[in-house]
Scaffold this motif. Structure first.
Motif, PDB file in Angstrom:
ATOM      1  N   ARG A  13      -0.207 -11.463  -9.114  1.00  9.74           N
ATOM      2  CA  ARG A  13      -1.027 -10.522  -9.665  1.00  9.74           C
ATOM      3  C   ARG A  13      -2.119  -9.918  -8.620  1.00  9.74           C
ATOM      4  O   ARG A  13      -2.059  -8.643  -8.447  1.00  9.74           O
ATOM      5  N   ILE A  14      -2.635 -10.719  -8.085  1.00 12.98           N
ATOM      6  CA  ILE A  14      -3.646 -10.339  -6.918  1.00 12.98           C
ATOM      7  C   ILE A  14      -2.957  -9.434  -5.972  1.00 12.98           C
ATOM      8  O   ILE A  14      -3.307  -8.464  -5.732  1.00 12.98           O
ATOM      9  N   ALA A  15      -1.930 -10.032  -5.431  1.00 14.12           N
ATOM     10  CA  ALA A  15      -1.355  -9.483  -4.378  1.00 14.12           C
ATOM     11  C   ALA A  15      -0.810  -8.121  -4.708  1.00 14.12           C
ATOM     12  O   ALA A  15      -1.002  -6.947  -3.897  1.00 14.12           O
ATOM     13  N   LEU A  16      -0.401  -8.070  -5.858  1.00 18.36           N
ATOM     14  CA  LEU A  16       0.162  -6.436  -6.552  1.00 18.36           C
ATOM     15  C   LEU A  16      -1.184  -5.683  -6.767  1.00 18.36           C
ATOM     16  O   LEU A  16      -0.897  -4.342  -6.292  1.00 18.36           O
ATOM     17  N   LEU A  17      -2.011  -6.146  -7.292  1.00 21.77           N
ATOM     18  CA  LEU A  17      -3.393  -5.261  -7.450  1.00 21.77           C
ATOM     19  C   LEU A  17      -3.985  -4.777  -6.083  1.00 21.77           C
ATOM     20  O   LEU A  17      -4.456  -3.543  -5.792  1.00 21.77           O
ATOM     21  N   GLY A  18      -3.790  -5.792  -4.854  1.00 19.87           N
ATOM     22  CA  GLY A  18      -4.531  -5.507  -3.640  1.00 19.87           C
ATOM     23  C   GLY A  18      -3.454  -4.380  -3.056  1.00 19.87           C
ATOM     24  O   GLY A  18      -4.019  -3.328  -2.379  1.00 19.87           O
ATOM     25  N   LEU A  19      -2.149  -4.373  -3.251  1.00 23.15           N
ATOM     26  CA  LEU A  19      -1.323  -3.381  -2.533  1.00 23.15           C
ATOM     27  C   LEU A  19      -1.496  -2.079  -3.333  1.00 23.15           C
ATOM     28  O   LEU A  19      -1.566  -0.911  -2.668  1.00 23.15           O
ATOM     29  N   LEU A  20      -1.683  -2.170  -4.791  1.00 22.51           N
ATOM     30  CA  LEU A  20      -1.893  -0.796  -5.551  1.00 22.51           C
ATOM     31  C   LEU A  20      -3.188  -0.241  -5.132  1.00 22.51           C
ATOM     32  O   LEU A  20      -3.177   0.969  -4.965  1.00 22.51           O
ATOM     33  N   SER A  21      -4.176  -1.220  -4.723  1.00 23.84           N
ATOM     34  CA  SER A  21      -5.373  -0.847  -4.492  1.00 23.84           C
ATOM     35  C   SER A  21      -5.567   0.112  -3.087  1.00 23.84           C
ATOM     36  O   SER A  21      -6.552   0.894  -2.972  1.00 23.84           O
ATOM     37  N   VAL A  22      -5.044  -0.707  -2.213  1.00 28.35           N
ATOM     38  CA  VAL A  22      -4.777  -0.046  -0.944  1.00 28.35           C
ATOM     39  C   VAL A  22      -4.002   1.053  -0.476  1.00 28.35           C
ATOM     40  O   VAL A  22      -4.566   2.124  -0.305  1.00 28.35           O
ATOM     41  N   SER A  23      -2.961   1.109  -1.181  1.00 28.88           N
ATOM     42  CA  SER A  23      -1.841   2.247  -0.916  1.00 28.88           C
ATOM     43  C   SER A  23      -1.787   3.086  -1.859  1.00 28.88           C
ATOM     44  O   SER A  23      -0.691   4.268  -2.018  1.00 28.88           O
ATOM     45  N   GLY A  24      -2.567   3.157  -3.088  1.00 30.05           N
ATOM     46  CA  GLY A  24      -2.249   4.141  -4.314  1.00 30.05           C
ATOM     47  C   GLY A  24      -1.296   3.732  -5.151  1.00 30.05           C
ATOM     48  O   GLY A  24      -0.452   2.758  -4.768  1.00 30.05           O
ATOM     49  N   PRO A  25      -0.961   4.601  -6.111  1.00 38.19           N
ATOM     50  CA  PRO A  25       0.166   4.497  -7.193  1.00 38.19           C
ATOM     51  C   PRO A  25       1.287   4.239  -6.319  1.00 38.19           C
ATOM     52  O   PRO A  25       1.779   4.734  -5.593  1.00 38.19           O
ATOM     53  N   ALA A  26       2.328   3.477  -7.070  1.00 34.22           N
ATOM     54  CA  ALA A  26       3.483   2.921  -6.392  1.00 34.22           C
ATOM     55  C   ALA A  26       4.618   2.610  -7.532  1.00 34.22           C
ATOM     56  O   ALA A  26       4.004   1.993  -8.675  1.00 34.22           O
ATOM     57  N   SER A  27       5.718   2.316  -7.189  1.00 37.12           N
ATOM     58  CA  SER A  27       6.715   1.985  -8.311  1.00 37.12           C
ATOM     59  C   SER A  27       6.812   0.714  -8.038  1.00 37.12           C
ATOM     60  O   SER A  27       6.609   0.051  -6.961  1.00 37.12           O
ATOM     61  N   GLY A  28       7.831  -0.226  -8.990  1.00 37.05           N
ATOM     62  CA  GLY A  28       7.926  -1.542  -8.545  1.00 37.05           C
ATOM     63  C   GLY A  28       8.873  -1.715  -7.417  1.00 37.05           C
ATOM     64  O   GLY A  28       8.661  -2.677  -6.617  1.00 37.05           O
ATOM     65  N   TYR A  29       9.821  -0.764  -7.080  1.00 36.11           N
ATOM     66  CA  TYR A  29      10.616  -0.708  -6.007  1.00 36.11           C
ATOM     67  C   TYR A  29       9.758  -0.716  -5.023  1.00 36.11           C
ATOM     68  O   TYR A  29      10.021  -1.343  -3.849  1.00 36.11           O
ATOM     69  N   ASP A  30       8.700   0.249  -4.481  1.00 34.93           N
ATOM     70  CA  ASP A  30       7.985   0.514  -3.675  1.00 34.93           C
ATOM     71  C   ASP A  30       7.179  -0.974  -3.348  1.00 34.93           C
ATOM     72  O   ASP A  30       7.120  -1.278  -2.158  1.00 34.93           O
ATOM     73  N   LEU A  31       6.616  -1.586  -4.446  1.00 36.97           N
ATOM     74  CA  LEU A  31       5.955  -2.883  -4.340  1.00 36.97           C
ATOM     75  C   LEU A  31       6.577  -3.896  -3.458  1.00 36.97           C
ATOM     76  O   LEU A  31       6.291  -4.542  -2.664  1.00 36.97           O
ATOM     77  N   THR A  32       8.123  -3.830  -4.071  1.00 38.76           N
ATOM     78  CA  THR A  32       8.701  -4.726  -3.585  1.00 38.76           C
ATOM     79  C   THR A  32       9.200  -4.603  -2.127  1.00 38.76           C
ATOM     80  O   THR A  32       9.095  -5.622  -1.337  1.00 38.76           O
ATOM     81  N   LYS A  33       9.399  -3.431  -1.608  1.00 38.70           N
ATOM     82  CA  LYS A  33       9.336  -2.964  -0.149  1.00 38.70           C
ATOM     83  C   LYS A  33       8.250  -3.545   0.198  1.00 38.70           C
ATOM     84  O   LYS A  33       8.549  -3.832   1.838  1.00 38.70           O
ATOM     85  N   LYS A  34       7.003  -3.201  -0.087  1.00 41.59           N
ATOM     86  CA  LYS A  34       5.595  -3.560   0.778  1.00 41.59           C
ATOM     87  C   LYS A  34       5.625  -5.060   0.766  1.00 41.59           C
ATOM     88  O   LYS A  34       4.914  -5.581   1.828  1.00 41.59           O
ATOM     89  N   PHE A  35       6.109  -5.790  -0.227  1.00 44.12           N
ATOM     90  CA  PHE A  35       5.979  -7.415  -0.233  1.00 44.12           C
ATOM     91  C   PHE A  35       6.663  -7.743   1.046  1.00 44.12           C
ATOM     92  O   PHE A  35       6.402  -8.482   1.817  1.00 44.12           O
ATOM     93  N   GLU A  36       8.085  -6.918   1.372  1.00 45.72           N
ATOM     94  CA  GLU A  36       8.872  -7.368   2.425  1.00 45.72           C
ATOM     95  C   GLU A  36       8.154  -7.204   3.703  1.00 45.72           C
ATOM     96  O   GLU A  36       8.299  -7.887   4.864  1.00 45.72           O
ATOM     97  N   THR A  37       7.686  -5.854   3.838  1.00 46.31           N
ATOM     98  CA  THR A  37       7.250  -5.505   4.985  1.00 46.31           C
ATOM     99  C   THR A  37       5.720  -5.781   5.619  1.00 46.31           C
ATOM    100  O   THR A  37       5.296  -5.513   6.774  1.00 46.31           O
TER     101      THR A  37
END
Lengths: 185, 185
Positions: A13-37
């Motif tokens: 949850r925290i990791a997802l909130l962190g990514l959404l907080s930093v790079s703004g709105p995103a889809s699950g697909y985007d977030l999955t990619k960001k996890f990888e990279t």
DNA sequence: CCATCCATGTAACATGTTACATGATTAG
DNA sequence: CTAATCATGTAACATGTTACATGGATGG
């Protein structure tokens, strides 16, 4: 509100909130990619874990969903509640970090092996640490090069920590190899 | 023989085989204790995970069981097959070791905080690393003092690795704090 | 038109944590 | 006798991995 059955780490949850907080709105697909990279070197998750978690987070009011076409794409946005929860976790949470490392387990049991076998295992551990070191350094280089509009510091300290740990592992392996076989130094 | 659905890490098995190999026949209760006091800093497991795993391992022929009274005590002994499996894992297994650390996650997201908040988090991470360092050093001291009949080296290298990693974390935290607030150095 | 990427989801299974449950033995 | 320790197990739940399943859009 929430009945926390565990001490409840909920790092995903925290990791997802962190990514959404930093790079703004995103889809699950985007977030999955960001996890990888990006967050990949401190936490991992695949899409099969991310999609259900996002649904739960939306149900809990930490994020909102908006369908955005034309593919089934859904855009998640962090809410005020989500930002608060993230902030609270960062400031209050005492990390548990139990070590559960196969590499350390091999190190633990190393004396069960003959000297040549042990040296082989050590060189394998060294190779793994060197690969990781190279990956992290490459990541840092690109990060520093195109430093993402002032937010470039996100992830930077963790990257530094990872690099230092990799270097330490390499150092330990060399030292240990020398201790096992003084001739190999 | 075994159909490995994953790449199949089965580190719990290996840890148990390692302990049985080093200190001879033992009960689930004994092994649970040894997890707490010895292998604990590289792998953790409670009795509720250990008992079922021992049953499976016995079914797979890696260990044998003998009931030994008068309490319901059961003694497990490693078999030839078990020793082979342990040896094979140590020599062949390429460790995966995905990082999944709450501490690293906090480090990753540190720039989301104000400087004073970030410094607080860093001092908390430092305190945790210092506690761990002290624990590992105490363990090493007792280990070296009463070095268990030649088998004292088991765990020694992993202990050293853990100590080095803790020192590295402390170093990183000091360095990072100085970078965030040059006045605090 | 067809392969690749975008995009989401579920099912089955492995692993790990907490809590529940039971009973024997020993030390004070 | 009674509390602590020995000793084993199961149930419920959280988390994480792999595999299965489906379909829209885009580029060649």
């Amino acid at each position: 509100m929430s009945i926390l059955r565990y001490d409840d780490a909920m790092s995903l949850r925290i990791a997802l909130l962190g990514l959404l907080s930093v790079s703004g709105p995103a889809s699950g697909y985007d977030l999955t990619k960001k996890f990888e990279t990006s967050i990949n070197y401190v936490w991992q998750a695949g899409h099969s874990q991310i999609y259900p978690e996002l649904a739960k987070m939306a149900a809990d009011g930490l994020i909102t969903v908006e369908p955005e076409g034309p593919r089934g794409r859904k855009i998640y946005t962090i809410t005020r509640e989500g930002t608060d929860e993230l902030h609270r976790w960062l400031v209050e949470r005492v990390p548990t970090d139990p070590v559960r490392s196969e590499g350390a387990l091999q190190a633990f049991l190393l004396p069960l092996l003959s000297a040549p076998e042990a040296l082989d295992v050590l060189s394998r551990l060294t190779a793994a640490a060197e690969t990781r070191l190279a990956d992290l350094r490459a990541l840092r280089a690109t990060k520093l090069a195109l430093h993402e509009s002032d937010q470039w510091k996100i992830g930077y300290y963790a990257l530094d920590l990872g690099i230092r740990h990799a270097l330490t592992t390499i150092d330990w392996a060399r030292h240990t190899a020398a201790e096992i076989d003084p001739g190999s130094a």
